[in-house]
Design an enzyme around this catalytic site. Sequence first.
Site, mmCIF file in Angstrom:
data_model
loop_
_atom_site.group_PDB
_atom_site.id
_atom_site.type_symbol
_atom_site.label_atom_id
_atom_site.label_comp_id
_atom_site.label_asym_id
_atom_site.label_seq_id
_atom_site.Cartn_x
_atom_site.Cartn_y
_atom_site.Cartn_z
ATOM 1 N N ARG A 120 -4.598 -15.021 1.021
ATOM 2 C CA ARG A 120 -4.454 -15.007 2.307
ATOM 3 C C ARG A 120 -5.666 -15.632 2.820
ATOM 4 O O ARG A 120 -6.647 -15.709 2.655
ATOM 5 C CB ARG A 120 -4.470 -13.293 2.739
ATOM 6 C CG ARG A 120 -2.930 -12.700 2.381
ATOM 7 C CD ARG A 120 -2.189 -12.789 3.886
ATOM 8 N NE ARG A 120 -3.025 -12.078 4.763
ATOM 9 C CZ ARG A 120 -2.911 -10.861 4.961
ATOM 10 N NH1 ARG A 120 -2.313 -10.017 4.141
ATOM 11 N NH2 ARG A 120 -3.639 -10.144 5.900
ATOM 12 N N ASP A 139 -6.086 -6.191 -2.886
ATOM 13 C CA ASP A 139 -6.373 -6.115 -1.441
ATOM 14 C C ASP A 139 -7.887 -5.553 -1.175
ATOM 15 O O ASP A 139 -8.088 -4.434 -1.416
ATOM 16 C CB ASP A 139 -5.433 -5.361 -0.453
ATOM 17 C CG ASP A 139 -5.681 -5.488 0.914
ATOM 18 O OD1 ASP A 139 -6.607 -6.087 1.563
ATOM 19 O OD2 ASP A 139 -4.840 -4.992 1.601
ATOM 20 N N GLY A 164 -9.567 -14.319 3.917
ATOM 21 C CA GLY A 164 -10.125 -15.645 3.957
ATOM 22 C C GLY A 164 -11.655 -15.598 3.907
ATOM 23 O O GLY A 164 -12.437 -16.537 3.958
ATOM 24 N N LYS A 172 -0.765 -7.904 -5.767
ATOM 25 C CA LYS A 172 -1.545 -8.025 -4.400
ATOM 26 C C LYS A 172 -2.777 -7.142 -4.515
ATOM 27 O O LYS A 172 -2.667 -5.976 -4.763
ATOM 28 C CB LYS A 172 -0.874 -7.918 -3.392
ATOM 29 C CG LYS A 172 -1.285 -7.805 -1.927
ATOM 30 C CD LYS A 172 -0.355 -7.547 -0.859
ATOM 31 C CE LYS A 172 -1.146 -7.433 0.526
ATOM 32 N NZ LYS A 172 -0.391 -7.332 1.752
ATOM 33 N N ASP A 212 0.766 -1.048 0.132
ATOM 34 C CA ASP A 212 -0.011 0.135 0.009
ATOM 35 C C ASP A 212 0.883 1.213 -0.079
ATOM 36 O O ASP A 212 2.039 1.376 0.349
ATOM 37 C CB ASP A 212 -0.969 -0.223 1.377
ATOM 38 C CG ASP A 212 -2.088 0.729 1.141
ATOM 39 O OD1 ASP A 212 -2.364 1.756 0.324
ATOM 40 O OD2 ASP A 212 -3.200 0.571 2.036
ATOM 41 N N ASP A 219 -4.320 -9.800 9.256
ATOM 42 C CA ASP A 219 -2.916 -9.635 9.351
ATOM 43 C C ASP A 219 -2.144 -10.304 10.441
ATOM 44 O O ASP A 219 -2.440 -10.267 11.548
ATOM 45 C CB ASP A 219 -2.702 -8.114 9.586
ATOM 46 C CG ASP A 219 -3.073 -7.288 8.052
ATOM 47 O OD1 ASP A 219 -3.752 -7.661 7.367
ATOM 48 O OD2 ASP A 219 -2.853 -6.231 8.306
HETATM 49 C C1 GAL Z 1 -4.294 -5.046 4.798
HETATM 50 C C2 GAL Z 1 -3.450 -6.311 4.384
HETATM 51 C C3 GAL Z 1 -1.924 -5.952 4.591
HETATM 52 C C4 GAL Z 1 -1.598 -4.730 4.040
HETATM 53 C C5 GAL Z 1 -2.493 -3.355 4.270
HETATM 54 C C6 GAL Z 1 -2.197 -2.254 3.529
HETATM 55 O O1 GAL Z 1 -5.657 -5.298 4.674
HETATM 56 O O2 GAL Z 1 -3.896 -7.342 4.796
HETATM 57 O O3 GAL Z 1 -1.178 -6.964 4.128
HETATM 58 O O4 GAL Z 1 -1.544 -4.811 2.500
HETATM 59 O O5 GAL Z 1 -3.743 -3.630 4.227
HETATM 60 O O6 GAL Z 1 -3.061 -1.080 3.875
#
Ligand code: GAL
Length: 675
Positions: A461, A399, A444, A397, A313, A465
């Site tokens: 994933r 998200d 998940g 990735k 990110d 986290d």
């Molecule tokens: C979460 C993700 C992390 C990271 C983060 C960035 O949702 O699970 O691995 O990417 O966002 O903001």
Amino acid sequence: MTAKWIALGLSLAIPVVAETVWLDTLDLSTLRQGWGRPQINRSIRERPLQIAGRTFERGVGTHAQSRFRLHLDGQVDRFRAWVGVDDHAQGPGSVEFQILGDDRWLFRSGVMRPGDAAREVNVDLRGVRVLLLRVTDGGDGISYDHANWAEARFEVRGSPPRPEPVPEEKPYLLTPPPGPAPRICGPTVYGARPARPFLYRIPVQGERPLHFRVYGLPRGLHVDPRTGIVSGTTPAGAGTYDLTFEVRNRHGVAWRSFRLILGDRLALTPPMGWNPWYAHYDRITDSIVREAAEILVRSGLADVGYQYVNLDDCWMNAEQHGDPLRVGPLRGPAGRILPNAHFPDMRALTDFIHARGLKAGIYASPGPRTCAGFAGSFGFEARDARQFAEWGFDFLKYDWCSYSEVARTNPGSELEKLQQPYRQMGRLLREQPRDIVFNLCQYGMGEVWKWGAEVGGHAWRTGGDLGFELDQLFEVALRNIALREHQRPGAWNDPDYIQIGWIGDARSAGPPRPCPLTPTEQYAFLSLWALMAAPLFYSGDLTRLDVFTLNVLANPEVIDINQDPLGLCARLVRQDEATFVLAKPLQNGDVAVGLCNAGECAATVAVQWTEIPELRLVQRPGAGEPGARQLVRLRTRAPVVRDVWRHQDLGRFPGGFSARVPRRGVMLLRVSPPG
Ligand code: GAL
């Protein structure tokens, strides 16, 4: 009162009445929990402690996953409390309160939900040395898991319970240093699509200069004899190419087979590389990423197979952010997504990474905003997929983040809503003129492991986290292992990144610091991730890579287990209160075995070969054979056990193997059936 006995007169002694020590009077700073901070005499929401309408004067309000480790020195008689979910949780939380004494169960509340009457705890602690007060998430994630230890107190005869998060442990080195002769590492099978750009740096340990040759390369691909970087364009048709890598230096020569499968499958072994999230959060810059690429090569990490250098990110613009260089228009003409001022030239960045034979990864969200509030891809998916390919990225990735806002208004079933953005991006990535590995990140939801591959994902994933659950390493691994049947080459369960060495605290997105895990736990981290065939992304600060961290990350025999072409996740062979045994069959007939101790005390962990039928041990000697011959035959038929971390054969062991495994450690073995 510290003395056990008070002497009255010359010889008369009477036992001291136990003193009450309240849990809320202990130093709670070492109590770890999944959200917020432990509260004294009030709930995690800072309200009076209340369980099913009953209010308690004192106690500790905590939040799953919660863990408080106490040293008792055998001087505490009893622990009493009332436990339950706080009435102010205002959501569907569920928790389980657990108490372990020297790794033996003393109490389990069973899963408790809001409104359940408080359960009484009254456990005998006589003789117990290490006590663990734990609250788990009840198996459904930690949302609304507001857990109260009400009226919690110890009956103490000597010194009060002493909070001690982890025993002191000095770093130690298990991996032997690489020798001067060449040793070829990394996968032995590799998938790519026909008629696409190809890039692969042959990972090799050994003294430089090295000289590389590759036998059997298809037309269009060539190897740089000095760097071992194979590049070019793959042939137009599908097909399988059996290559042989040959690497020489003044100390010797090494060969390794490498099967290149041109077709529609990528990531045939778990992807390996570096991700900046847990070290750099919203501080990531172009120069940090370039430096990471250089360190991967310079440190030798690339020589054992780490190859992706990824962004996470915060590379785009946000509408608001504390760093003005990250604020700006989200998109330019024709909807082109704009990197922020810390990323002046994305193409130059991927060129820099590719010039080292490494690959580049990028991050996006299907929602309007990423999790950190930066530009998302919603409404611009096709534009962004094209852009990522044009910039030269090899990995995405994706998200979920703010996509819930969009999903609500989408037609279809709940499952379709979860799948839709990933199906769309999966298709878009396949249409690009380069191979892009697709990493789903949605924690998940909807049992993604059942459909992640079908929507075009190469890894997904399996949970939230891991940065919030670092002290639950073994538990997270066991959860991931329960999903083992859903993974296969090209389709990986992803329990999140390797967080060892210097990492930031995920709760505060803080600057990198030494991670809270002991050296033994850090080795266990890699052992478990190798046994699970999990993607191996180091997410620490590479500029602080020390000898110990490198030793944990760069053991070629451990990585061979992770990269084994069968792509199997280990199976749980047996489990008791604190220990368990894992077995991962490997392509050559060996089995990787993990003797795991998730407990707070050292323990002996044993396995019988009969528990691992995958070893295919031949039958015992025939009934009529003379005794002496039987003996010889039994011994020569015993499997060879190798200590994978130390690269040492431990010998032949008939029947099985057992070892003393330290607190929260894994002994990783490679067991070869008798030849
Ligand atoms: C979460 C993700 C992390 C990271 C983060 C960035 O949702 O699970 O691995 O990417 O966002 O903001």
